[in-house]
Design an enzyme around this catalytic site. Sequence first.
Site, mmCIF file in Angstrom:
data_model
loop_
_atom_site.group_PDB
_atom_site.id
_atom_site.type_symbol
_atom_site.label_atom_id
_atom_site.label_comp_id
_atom_site.label_asym_id
_atom_site.label_seq_id
_atom_site.Cartn_x
_atom_site.Cartn_y
_atom_site.Cartn_z
ATOM 1 N N GLY A 163 0.806 -1.219 0.000
ATOM 2 C CA GLY A 163 0.000 0.000 0.000
ATOM 3 C C GLY A 163 0.838 1.266 0.000
ATOM 4 O O GLY A 163 2.030 1.242 -0.281
ATOM 5 N N HIS A 186 4.141 1.405 -8.111
ATOM 6 C CA HIS A 186 3.104 0.373 -8.008
ATOM 7 C C HIS A 186 2.186 0.414 -9.236
ATOM 8 O O HIS A 186 1.787 -0.624 -9.767
ATOM 9 C CB HIS A 186 2.245 0.595 -6.763
ATOM 10 C CG HIS A 186 2.984 0.514 -5.459
ATOM 11 N ND1 HIS A 186 3.218 1.611 -4.675
ATOM 12 C CD2 HIS A 186 3.528 -0.537 -4.801
ATOM 13 C CE1 HIS A 186 3.865 1.244 -3.579
ATOM 14 N NE2 HIS A 186 4.069 -0.053 -3.634
ATOM 15 N N MET A 234 11.255 5.760 -6.702
ATOM 16 C CA MET A 234 10.036 5.940 -5.906
ATOM 17 C C MET A 234 9.930 4.843 -4.852
ATOM 18 O O MET A 234 10.277 3.688 -5.111
ATOM 19 C CB MET A 234 8.813 5.913 -6.801
ATOM 20 C CG MET A 234 8.721 7.149 -7.632
ATOM 21 S SD MET A 234 7.101 7.307 -8.359
ATOM 22 C CE MET A 234 7.352 8.784 -9.305
ATOM 23 N N GLN A 266 7.674 -9.609 7.881
ATOM 24 C CA GLN A 266 8.897 -9.211 7.183
ATOM 25 C C GLN A 266 9.595 -8.024 7.842
ATOM 26 O O GLN A 266 10.626 -7.555 7.360
ATOM 27 C CB GLN A 266 8.636 -8.937 5.701
ATOM 28 C CG GLN A 266 7.838 -7.686 5.406
ATOM 29 C CD GLN A 266 7.422 -7.626 3.951
ATOM 30 O OE1 GLN A 266 6.643 -8.443 3.470
ATOM 31 N NE2 GLN A 266 7.944 -6.653 3.229
HETATM 32 P P1 AMP Z 1 5.910 -2.485 -1.672
HETATM 33 O O1 AMP Z 1 4.543 -1.919 -1.522
HETATM 34 O O2 AMP Z 1 7.003 -1.517 -1.330
HETATM 35 O O3 AMP Z 1 6.064 -3.822 -0.995
HETATM 36 O O4 AMP Z 1 6.108 -2.757 -3.216
HETATM 37 C C1 AMP Z 1 5.190 -3.541 -3.941
HETATM 38 C C2 AMP Z 1 5.766 -3.815 -5.287
HETATM 39 O O5 AMP Z 1 6.023 -2.587 -5.966
HETATM 40 C C3 AMP Z 1 7.115 -4.555 -5.232
HETATM 41 O O6 AMP Z 1 7.152 -5.523 -6.270
HETATM 42 C C4 AMP Z 1 8.113 -3.461 -5.469
HETATM 43 O O7 AMP Z 1 9.331 -3.898 -6.043
HETATM 44 C C5 AMP Z 1 7.357 -2.574 -6.441
HETATM 45 N N1 AMP Z 1 7.906 -1.223 -6.430
HETATM 46 C C6 AMP Z 1 8.081 -0.412 -5.379
HETATM 47 N N2 AMP Z 1 8.669 0.749 -5.746
HETATM 48 C C7 AMP Z 1 8.885 0.659 -7.088
HETATM 49 C C8 AMP Z 1 9.472 1.516 -8.060
HETATM 50 N N3 AMP Z 1 9.962 2.717 -7.744
HETATM 51 N N4 AMP Z 1 9.520 1.088 -9.328
HETATM 52 C C9 AMP Z 1 9.046 -0.137 -9.688
HETATM 53 N N5 AMP Z 1 8.473 -0.993 -8.806
HETATM 54 C C10 AMP Z 1 8.400 -0.602 -7.519
#
Ligand code: AMP
Length: 285
Positions: A31, A37, A184, A61
């Site tokens: 989120g 995302h 990001m 985690q």
């Molecule tokens: P998170 O909500 O941080 O667990 O991220 C969820 C998904 O979004 C994961 O697969 C992350 O690698 C991806 N994600 C987060 N930040 C970025 C970004 N700046 N560029 C591409 N994918 C991202």
Amino acid sequence: MKVITSIRDMYRFSENLRCQGQTIAFVPTMGYLHEGHLALMAEGKKKADHLVVSIFVNPTQFGPSEDFSTYPRAMEQDLEQCRNIGADAVFTPGSADIYPEGFQTYVQLEKLPLHLCGLSRPVFFKGVATVVTKLFNIVNPHVALFGEKDFQQLAIIRQLVKDLNFGIEIVGVPIVREPDGLAMSSRNKYLTPKQRPHALLLHHSLAAAQKMVAKGETDAGKIVARAGEMLASCANIRVDYVSICDPVTLDEIAVIEGAALMAIAVWLGETRLIDNRMLVQANHI
Ligand code: AMP
């Protein structure tokens, strides 16, 4: 767009689509959604008939001294963004649904977590592998999308899918950056206006490394040392690691000959930031 909170309803939703011969793309998130995302979701929509997003801040985690309780949350805004991009369903389970009383089965990889982020975050990948396995079983997608921003996580998911025979295609999506180059991240919210320019040093160190490689430098030690100097120029930055490694095994590389990943993790005040890029030699550009 359906907002699904119970595991049973999520199963049913997927089962119903599968019975009609429809395919499902899945984007798991914690989120506080941003353009990174959304890029995963946009790619997911291209890859399958239906898009399911999960929003779950996964407690297993986070280490005991990490930011689980303060991790940014914005459910209403997140749902709006999912609606706007055309998600078909958002799965938002509670912690007690995913980890009911008596839960005791974890998924743990032997080697890949013994590198990079796994060294300073010992429970992190055990938590990630466990929750992703559970989400795969609940959502039952055909395709799942993960960001290259969390490169080690992506490598671990690819390995897990292979090892545990999940019939799911794993798609990696390139890092989405702010206009000035900062990768990001939901955690960028923690950065103060004073810290924000310092956060750019990760991107700049990686760009400097790429320049060295393009000019013919193959000694990984020299490149890592240069990045270390650049990061050390900011007194507020504490380096966790700077590594040049094989993008599949994540083993460190001494001499750059083929594919090489450069990955950086730092603490900027209380905020942990990561970034990475592939280093490409001039004759491979
Ligand atoms: P998170 O909500 O941080 O667990 O991220 C969820 C998904 O979004 C994961 O697969 C992350 O690698 C991806 N994600 C987060 N930040 C970025 C970004 N700046 N560029 C591409 N994918 C991202």
